[in-house]
Design a protein around this motif. Structure first.
Motif, PDB file in Angstrom:
ATOM      1  N   ARG A 124       0.822  -1.211   0.000  1.00  0.00           N
ATOM      2  CA  ARG A 124       0.000   0.000   0.000  1.00  0.00           C
ATOM      3  C   ARG A 124       0.858   1.264   0.000  1.00  0.00           C
ATOM      4  N   LEU A 125       1.976   1.237   0.743  1.00  0.00           N
ATOM      5  CA  LEU A 125       2.861   2.403   0.743  1.00  0.00           C
ATOM      6  C   LEU A 125       3.554   2.584  -0.601  1.00  0.00           C
ATOM      7  N   ARG A 126       3.834   1.478  -1.272  1.00  0.00           N
ATOM      8  CA  ARG A 126       4.444   1.588  -2.604  1.00  0.00           C
ATOM      9  C   ARG A 126       3.475   2.238  -3.588  1.00  0.00           C
ATOM     10  N   HIS A 127       2.181   1.969  -3.428  1.00  0.00           N
ATOM     11  CA  HIS A 127       1.158   2.538  -4.316  1.00  0.00           C
ATOM     12  C   HIS A 127       0.296   3.511  -3.498  1.00  0.00           C
ATOM     13  N   ARG A 128       0.963   4.490  -2.893  1.00  0.00           N
ATOM     14  CA  ARG A 128       0.309   5.354  -1.915  1.00  0.00           C
ATOM     15  C   ARG A 128      -0.794   6.205  -2.533  1.00  0.00           C
ATOM     16  N   VAL A 129      -0.661   6.594  -3.787  1.00  0.00           N
ATOM     17  CA  VAL A 129      -1.715   7.404  -4.410  1.00  0.00           C
ATOM     18  C   VAL A 129      -3.036   6.645  -4.403  1.00  0.00           C
ATOM     19  N   PHE A 549       2.454  10.781   3.210  1.00  0.00           N
ATOM     20  CA  PHE A 549       3.524  10.012   2.571  1.00  0.00           C
ATOM     21  C   PHE A 549       4.584   9.674   3.626  1.00  0.00           C
ATOM     22  N   PRO A 550       4.324   8.640   4.429  1.00  0.00           N
ATOM     23  CA  PRO A 550       5.214   8.331   5.553  1.00  0.00           C
ATOM     24  C   PRO A 550       6.393   7.454   5.134  1.00  0.00           C
ATOM     25  N   LYS A 551       7.292   7.257   6.086  1.00  0.00           N
ATOM     26  CA  LYS A 551       8.416   6.335   5.920  1.00  0.00           C
ATOM     27  C   LYS A 551       8.063   5.003   6.573  1.00  0.00           C
ATOM     28  N   LEU A 558       8.626   4.400   0.226  1.00  0.00           N
ATOM     29  CA  LEU A 558       8.483   3.425  -0.849  1.00  0.00           C
ATOM     30  C   LEU A 558       7.864   4.014  -2.109  1.00  0.00           C
ATOM     31  N   PHE A 559       6.963   4.990  -1.955  1.00  0.00           N
ATOM     32  CA  PHE A 559       6.289   5.523  -3.134  1.00  0.00           C
ATOM     33  C   PHE A 559       7.260   6.275  -4.028  1.00  0.00           C
ATOM     34  N   GLU A 560       8.031   7.188  -3.438  1.00  0.00           N
ATOM     35  CA  GLU A 560       8.944   7.989  -4.248  1.00  0.00           C
ATOM     36  C   GLU A 560      10.334   7.386  -4.370  1.00  0.00           C
ATOM     37  N   GLY A 561      10.609   6.332  -3.569  1.00  0.00           N
ATOM     38  CA  GLY A 561      11.894   5.662  -3.681  1.00  0.00           C
ATOM     39  C   GLY A 561      13.029   6.407  -3.012  1.00  0.00           C
ATOM     40  N   ALA A 562      12.813   6.892  -1.810  1.00  0.00           N
ATOM     41  CA  ALA A 562      13.859   7.598  -1.079  1.00  0.00           C
ATOM     42  C   ALA A 562      14.195   6.805   0.186  1.00  0.00           C
ATOM     43  N   PRO A 563      15.459   6.863   0.649  1.00  0.00           N
ATOM     44  CA  PRO A 563      16.598   7.589   0.052  1.00  0.00           C
ATOM     45  C   PRO A 563      17.131   6.868  -1.174  1.00  0.00           C
ATOM     46  N   THR A 564      17.945   7.558  -1.926  1.00  0.00           N
ATOM     47  CA  THR A 564      18.495   6.993  -3.146  1.00  0.00           C
ATOM     48  C   THR A 564      19.902   7.521  -3.362  1.00  0.00           C
ATOM     49  N   GLN A 565      20.654   6.841  -4.183  1.00  0.00           N
ATOM     50  CA  GLN A 565      21.987   7.314  -4.530  1.00  0.00           C
ATOM     51  C   GLN A 565      21.877   8.509  -5.466  1.00  0.00           C
ATOM     52  N   VAL A 566      22.892   9.358  -5.443  1.00  0.00           N
ATOM     53  CA  VAL A 566      22.917  10.527  -6.326  1.00  0.00           C
ATOM     54  C   VAL A 566      24.213  10.497  -7.124  1.00  0.00           C
TER      55      VAL A 566
END
Length: 581
Positions: A124-129, A549-551, A558-566
């Motif tokens: 559900r958090l992955r598809h939060r919308v 949009f929690p952690k 999970l929805f926006e994919g953070a944290p991530t490498q830059v």
């Protein structure tokens, strides 16, 4: 909004927009349940009032697509009224439909029945919308909005000003790890995200803004759990020329206003208890008063025991403390072993066990206890005694955990009962039992009790703080204190916390000390956990149900994919080199 239509709207020609919640095709007659934030609305497509092409177009629309439907509001026949829907007395007889937001097949269902469970939380958090379209989450976030408005209305009505504090701040030790933000223009230097607006709200008092509040975003780099997030919101309040009673009265009024927004009446004033009493009777500083099972000091009774474990604990300065559980004597050994495991997880070496059965005491401890001591315990038939022989710092958390588990097993935790409490007179410092080092129980800016400082100037570990916590059913809602407004006393607090060098104090906290030296009024405040309050009033089981949009507990979005490498080039601009491994 279609979900807001009622019987008074019958006869109106409308265009309603929303998401297709579900579709029912009855063979030539089609019903679409249209959803918006107000709820569901039935739209009916019938050859008597709908053109065949429109019915065909409606039949082809997939669930979760966004549509505009034209038609007329009609009263439903008496045998078709749906009392479970706010719009259950009406429907829109559709004459036209237009798809304005076609949707792919949803990855998770939005429409669920009372008998079906929603998908796993991580999905559900992955598809939060899609998840946020569920009515229960929409209602929770709308309640959150109303709570924020009620906060602003209440505090503004008391003359408080809503003022903003910085998000990019100076790193200062406040009890948790800072989130550090590298500066691009100042190589090797860092900002910190605020753990709280504490220092800045005190500076507002020095500036003459004598009543401040903010619904503030805060950040702490700490491990997550159901009631904790890396970024959170608190209702932050500070006022000048006040004392503890003023803050408590104002805070109780705020609690009344917030609970009233959820339709719950709260009686004030709240009962009060000192920290020392809470720890003695319940083993924690946020006791749940919905049930008894209070901790008893049985040291005098057990002093004559022949148990080596007990005698060793007493010789080391410990005590024997225990709870007595009505009916616990009927629990199996396995069930009591589970309680002992809980005590061990909290730091105890084990549990002392005794139960009253057929006029005698049973348990491994009974043979070590003289007859007069057994009689002095006064255990009644079927009662179970669970104790810990140790220093208070060990027995208190262990018995607190055991007490909570016993209450749950006995069905003593009534979710409909609300027991508010103020816990007062916290210790100013925690002292490391091995090194003797002091740490602030709340934060370094809390004012110590002046009477304690005067009576025991060389024993700061015994000082009480002018601090107070608001507790509900074992959950801390918020806490605050009267602050240190004298720069000399504040410097002394830093010294006691190991920041003795004046230059180091200035480096870390010079901007606060400068403000205090400029003339600071007596001031104090409180902060309430806004997310936690929203969770309680929404009857949710997790903060994630009242945050858009929690952690996760793994600190991932999970929805926006953070944290991530830059990219390395971005790190170069920030003067950062990644470390391998």
């Amino acid at each position: 909004m279609g979900g807001a239509l009622r019987r008074a709207d019958v006869g109106a020609t409308v265009t309603v927009g929303g998401w297709v919640h579900r579709s029912r095709d009855l063979g030539g007659q089609l019903f679409l349940a249209l959803r918006d934030r107000e709820g569901l609305l039935q739209c009916s497509f019938n050859p008597d009032w709908t053109a065949p092409a429109v019915i065909a177009a409606a039949a082809a629309v997939g669930v979760e697509s966004v549509v505009l439907i034209e038609g007329t509001v009609h009263a439903r026949p008496a045998d078709q009224v749906n009392p479970e829907m706010a719009t259950g007395e009406v429907e829109v007889r559709a004459t036209g439909i237009r798809v304005v937001g076609p949707a792919l097949t949803p990855a998770i269902p939005v429409a669920t029945s009372k008998d079906t469970k929603p998908p796993a939380e991580e999905l559900r958090l992955r598809h939060r919308v899609l998840d946020l379209r569920r009515p229960e989450l929409q209602h929770a976030l709308m309640l959150r909005h109303r709570l924020a408005k009620a906060t602003r209305d209440y505090l503004s009505g008391l003359g408080y000003l809503e003022l903003e504090t910085p998000i990019l701040t100076k790193p200062t030790p406040e009890g948790a790890r800072d989130f550090l933000v590298p500066s691009r223009v100042h190589a090797g230097e860092f900002y910190a995200l605020p753990q709280s607006p504490q220092i800045y709200k005190q500076l507002f008092m020095c500036c003459g803004f004598d009543r401040y509040f903010q619904i503030a975003r805060c950040f702490r780099d700490e491990d997550l759990r159901a009631d904790r997030q890396l970024e959170f919101t608190q209702i932050d309040i500070e006022a000048s020329f006040i004392g503890r009673e003023d803050i408590i009265t104002m805070a109780e009024g705020l609690v009344r206003a917030l609970w009233a927004e959820a339709g719950i009446a709260v009686e004030t004033p709240f009962p009060r208890m000192s920290y020392a009493e809470a720890m003695e009777r319940y083993g924690c500083d946020r006791p749940d008063l919905r049930y008894g099972l209070e901790i008893r000091d049985l040291t005098a009774v057990f002093r004559g025991s022949e148990s080596g474990i007990i005698q060793s604990a007493l010789a080391a300065g410990g005590r024997v403390r225990a709870i007595v559980v009505p009916g616990g004597g009927a629990w199996s050994r396995k069930q009591v072993d589970e309680l002992e495991a809980i005590a061990k997880q909290a730091g105890a070496g084990g549990l002392l066990r005794l139960k009253a059965h057929q006029g005698a005491l049973e348990g491994p401890l009974a043979k070590f206890l003289p007859a007069d001591a057994q009689a002095a315990l006064g255990l009644q038939e079927g009662e179970l005694l669970l104790g810990v022989a140790a220093a208070d710092r060990i027995s208190s958390p262990a018995l607190d955990r055991v007490r909570q588990e016993c209450a749950a097993r006995l069905g003593l935790v009534d979710p409909a009962v609300r027991k508010f409490l103020w816990v007062l007179d916290f210790p100013m410092f925690d002292q490391d039992p091995e090194t003797g080092a002091l740490a602030a129980v709340h934060h370094p800016f809390t004012s110590p009790n002046a009477e304690d400082m005067a009576a025991r100037p060389d024993a700061p570990a015994t000082w009480r703080a002018l601090a107070y916590d608001c507790v509900l059913n074992g959950t801390e809602l918020g806490g605050g204190s009267i602050r240190t407004s004298d720069p000399a006393v504040q410097s002394r607090m830093f010294q006691l916390l190991g920041i003795g060098d004046v230059r180091e104090q200035e480096r870390r906290f010079g901007f606060l000390l400068e403000g205090l030296r400029a003339g600071a009024p007596p001031h104090g405040g409180i902060a309430f956990g806004f997310d936690r309050i929203a969770m309680l009033l929404a009857n949710a089981t997790s903060l994630r149900d009242v945050i858009a949009f929690p952690k996760t507990t793994a600190a991932r979005a999970l929805f926006e994919g953070a944290p991530t490498q830059v990219p390395v080039a971005d790190l170069d601009e920030l003067h950062i080199r990644p470390v391998e491994g």
